[in-house]
Every structure is written in structure tokens, then in C-alpha cells.
Scaffold this motif. Structure first.
Motif, short mmCIF file in Angstrom:
data_model
loop_
_atom_site.label_atom_id
_atom_site.label_comp_id
_atom_site.label_asym_id
_atom_site.label_seq_id
_atom_site.Cartn_x
_atom_site.Cartn_y
_atom_site.Cartn_z
N ILE A 151 -4.09 0.41 -1.93
CA ILE A 151 -3.86 1.52 -1.13
C ILE A 151 -4.84 1.98 -0.17
O ILE A 151 -4.55 2.18 0.97
CB ILE A 151 -3.36 2.89 -2.11
CG1 ILE A 151 -2.22 2.27 -3.07
CG2 ILE A 151 -3.13 4.08 -1.51
CD1 ILE A 151 -1.90 3.08 -4.34
N PHE A 152 -6.05 1.93 -0.86
CA PHE A 152 -7.00 2.81 0.00
C PHE A 152 -8.26 1.78 0.83
O PHE A 152 -8.95 2.34 1.60
CB PHE A 152 -7.75 3.84 -0.60
CG PHE A 152 -6.89 4.90 -1.06
CD1 PHE A 152 -6.25 5.81 -0.20
CD2 PHE A 152 -6.56 5.17 -2.70
CE1 PHE A 152 -5.19 6.79 -0.65
CE2 PHE A 152 -5.76 6.07 -2.93
CZ PHE A 152 -5.00 6.91 -2.05
N ASP A 153 -8.08 0.35 0.62
CA ASP A 153 -9.39 -0.19 1.13
C ASP A 153 -9.24 -0.46 2.59
O ASP A 153 -10.14 -0.84 3.03
CB ASP A 153 -9.20 -1.71 0.25
CG ASP A 153 -10.53 -2.29 0.43
OD1 ASP A 153 -11.77 -1.87 0.24
OD2 ASP A 153 -10.35 -3.48 1.10
N ALA A 186 11.15 3.03 -14.43
CA ALA A 186 10.36 1.83 -14.97
C ALA A 186 9.19 1.08 -14.06
O ALA A 186 8.19 1.03 -14.69
CB ALA A 186 11.31 0.74 -15.34
N MET A 187 9.42 1.38 -12.70
CA MET A 187 8.60 0.79 -11.78
C MET A 187 7.35 1.74 -11.83
O MET A 187 6.20 1.45 -11.72
CB MET A 187 9.14 0.76 -10.49
CG MET A 187 9.93 -0.48 -10.34
SD MET A 187 9.46 -2.17 -10.59
CE MET A 187 8.24 -2.19 -9.25
N THR A 188 7.69 3.08 -11.91
CA THR A 188 6.59 4.00 -11.96
C THR A 188 5.85 3.83 -13.27
O THR A 188 4.54 4.01 -13.06
CB THR A 188 7.10 5.64 -11.75
OG1 THR A 188 7.81 5.46 -10.60
CG2 THR A 188 6.13 6.74 -11.69
N ALA A 228 0.95 -1.13 -0.06
CA ALA A 228 0.13 -0.02 0.01
C ALA A 228 0.78 1.34 0.03
O ALA A 228 0.59 2.09 -0.81
CB ALA A 228 -1.14 -0.07 1.15
N LEU A 229 1.92 1.38 0.90
CA LEU A 229 2.66 2.64 1.00
C LEU A 229 3.69 2.62 -0.14
O LEU A 229 3.76 3.70 -0.67
CB LEU A 229 3.47 2.73 2.27
CG LEU A 229 4.32 3.64 2.60
CD1 LEU A 229 3.48 5.01 2.80
CD2 LEU A 229 5.10 3.64 4.04
N ARG A 230 4.06 1.54 -0.55
CA ARG A 230 4.88 1.55 -1.71
C ARG A 230 4.18 2.11 -2.99
O ARG A 230 4.90 3.04 -3.65
CB ARG A 230 5.67 0.22 -1.92
CG ARG A 230 6.71 0.10 -2.93
CD ARG A 230 7.90 0.96 -2.75
NE ARG A 230 7.83 2.12 -3.37
CZ ARG A 230 8.80 3.36 -3.06
NH1 ARG A 230 9.50 2.96 -1.99
NH2 ARG A 230 8.73 4.43 -3.82
N HIS A 231 3.02 1.42 -3.19
CA HIS A 231 2.45 1.91 -4.55
C HIS A 231 1.91 3.45 -4.25
O HIS A 231 1.89 4.11 -5.36
CB HIS A 231 1.01 1.02 -4.58
CG HIS A 231 1.52 -0.27 -4.97
ND1 HIS A 231 2.66 -0.62 -5.78
CD2 HIS A 231 0.92 -1.56 -4.63
CE1 HIS A 231 2.62 -2.01 -5.83
NE2 HIS A 231 1.68 -2.55 -5.29
N TYR A 286 2.75 6.23 -6.88
CA TYR A 286 1.57 7.09 -7.69
C TYR A 286 2.06 8.61 -7.14
O TYR A 286 2.13 9.33 -8.53
CB TYR A 286 0.39 6.78 -7.14
CG TYR A 286 -0.52 7.58 -7.39
CD1 TYR A 286 -1.14 8.02 -8.60
CD2 TYR A 286 -1.12 8.70 -6.38
CE1 TYR A 286 -2.06 8.78 -9.00
CE2 TYR A 286 -2.09 9.46 -6.67
CZ TYR A 286 -2.39 9.65 -7.97
OH TYR A 286 -3.53 10.72 -8.39
N VAL A 287 2.33 9.04 -6.23
CA VAL A 287 2.67 10.43 -6.11
C VAL A 287 3.88 10.79 -6.71
O VAL A 287 3.87 11.96 -7.36
CB VAL A 287 2.73 10.57 -4.54
CG1 VAL A 287 3.23 12.10 -4.36
CG2 VAL A 287 1.73 10.41 -3.85
N TYR A 288 4.88 10.12 -6.90
CA TYR A 288 6.09 10.56 -7.58
C TYR A 288 5.75 10.43 -8.97
O TYR A 288 6.36 11.45 -9.75
CB TYR A 288 7.45 9.24 -7.40
CG TYR A 288 8.29 9.49 -8.35
CD1 TYR A 288 9.25 10.71 -7.92
CD2 TYR A 288 8.93 8.48 -9.16
CE1 TYR A 288 10.38 10.93 -8.69
CE2 TYR A 288 9.99 8.60 -9.52
CZ TYR A 288 10.89 9.83 -9.64
OH TYR A 288 11.87 10.19 -10.32
N GLY A 289 4.86 9.74 -9.69
CA GLY A 289 4.46 9.64 -10.87
C GLY A 289 3.74 11.01 -11.37
O GLY A 289 3.67 11.70 -12.34
#
Length: 223
Positions: free
Chosen positions: A201-203, A184-186, A148-151, A155-158
Motif C-alpha cells: 500500500i505505502f511503498d 471473508a476478504m476483509t 494498493a488501493l484495493r488493500h 483495511y479501512v473497512y475492517g
């Protein structure tokens, strides 16, 4: 779904007959599940508990009831309540794009009647997976950080790169291999199913609280 399709395909190629219970099939659920050795729940995270509840009284007594969602504590508890027979919680730590489970980790959270569930885990080991045992609550706490935190951070970085109108070609030319991998991961996250990552992330309340604390620490670091 995609993960159900991946596992269903693996079972078929291993010689098992596979039947699929889709959203519009509940009026035929008993017929579809009759004689099943394994009933595997593969649905969106937000729908998992609801779908398990609908299986009450439908799963054959001898069948193993399992799920593969990335949350384990609540789904496992509900499965144990719904089905008096063998129960196990599973979480393949891979996406549906992998061709096989070779060298992939599958988390196992024990439910009921380990001996009756053993053939499912043995089959996954035959496919090349490494089965790792975990406590359901500990698994969920770890997943809040691992997934969750990694994704969320990715997302915020992208999003930040987009808002800054970043020149990705120049970034790639000037990046070392490890930073190209991060880009690439982004890109991988933004190229895949947004509903899946939103659920991850949010569930859960824990995931939301982690994201909020992460944001606070970003603000503190800037200040």
C-alpha cells in the motif's frame, strides 16, 4: 520468504537443484550462486532494489536474473544495470498460500534476451500459470489500483468495523453470498502478514497519492 519458498518448492519438485541465499549468507554469495541458471530475487518490496544492487558482479554471466516483487519499473531497470546477461521481471498474481500456480496469472515484463529467459516462462506454463506480458510502468500503475488501493480500502473497512464494534455473526447471517465474500476478504487481509500489505500500500508514491485521492472522494461523497 514465503513466495520464494513456494517457487523454490515448485522448482525442487520439478527436478531442479535449488540453493537459497539468505540475509546472513552474503559472504558466500559467489559460492552459492556459482553455476546458477536462474537467480530469482524474492524479498520484501522495500528491500528489492538494495538486494539487486548487491548482486552486481555476483550473478553468473549466463544466468537469468529475475525478481518477483509487485513493482516492476524500478527493479527491472536496476537488474538491467547490474547484470549484463538475461533479465526478466516477473510478478505472480497470487499469494504464497496457493498449493500450485495452476490457473494463476504471472505477469512478465521483458528485460533482456527473451530467448534465454524463455525456459523460465515455459516452466511456469508447465505448472499451469498463464503468463501475461506487460509494460513495467503500465504494470505499476495498474497495481496501484488492483492491489494498493484495493488493500487500502479493505483495511479501512475492517478498521471501521472494529471501531463500530460490529457484530460479525449477525452481519454474516444477514448478508447475501457476495457480501459474505467481502467480509471473508476483509478477514483474509487481517489474518496475513501486516508488513507485506503495508509495503504494497505505502511503498510507492503513486500508491500513497491514490489513497489520499480516494480519501478525498469519500469526503466529497459524504459532503
Amino acid at each position: 520468504g514465503a513466495m520464494g519458498g513456494l517457487l523454490g518448492g515448485l522448482f525442487v519438485r520439478s527436478g531442479y537443484p535449488v540453493r537459497v541465499l539468505e540475509t546472513g549468507d552474503w559472504d558466500r554469495a559467489e559460492t552459492i550462486l556459482a553455476g546458477a541458471a536462474l537467480v530469482l530475487v524474492s524479498v520484501p518490496i522495500a528491500s528489492t532494489v538494495e538486494v539487486i544492487e548487491r548482486l552486481r558482479g555476483v550473478v553468473p554471466a549466463q544466468a537469468v536474473l529475475a525478481d518477483i516483487t509487485s513493482r516492476k519499473d524500478e527493479p527491472l531497470s536496476v537488474m538491467l544495470d547490474v547484470h549484463p546477461g538475461p533479465v526478466v521481471g516477473l510478478h505472480p498474481m497470487c499469494g504464497p498460500t496457493v498449493p500450485t500456480l495452476a490457473k494463476q496469472v504471472v505477469v512478465r515484463c521483458a528485460g533482456r534476451d527473451d530467448d534465454a529467459c524463455a525456459w523460465v516462462l515455459d516452466q511456469m506454463r508447465i505448472w499451469g500459470a498463464s503468463v501475461v506480458d506487460a509494460d513495467p510502468a503500465a504494470h505499476d500503475r495498474a497495481m496501484a489500483l488492483v492491489q494498493a488501493l484495493r488493500h487500502f480500502a479493505t483495511y479501512v473497512y475492517g478498521l471501521h468495523l472494529q471501531e463500530e464494534d460490529a457484530d460479525l455473526t449477525t452481519m454474516l447471517e444477514l448478508s447475501s453470498p457476495i457480501y459474505r465474500l467481502e467480509l471473508a476478504m476483509t478477514g483474509r487481509l487481517f489474518a496475513q502478514d501486516p508488513d507485506l500489505y503495508t509495503d504494497i500500500i505505502f511503498d510507492s508514491r503513486e500508491g500513497l497519492q491514490l489513497a489520499e485521492r480516494f480519501g478525498d472522494r469519500f469526503a466529497d461523497a459524504v459532503a
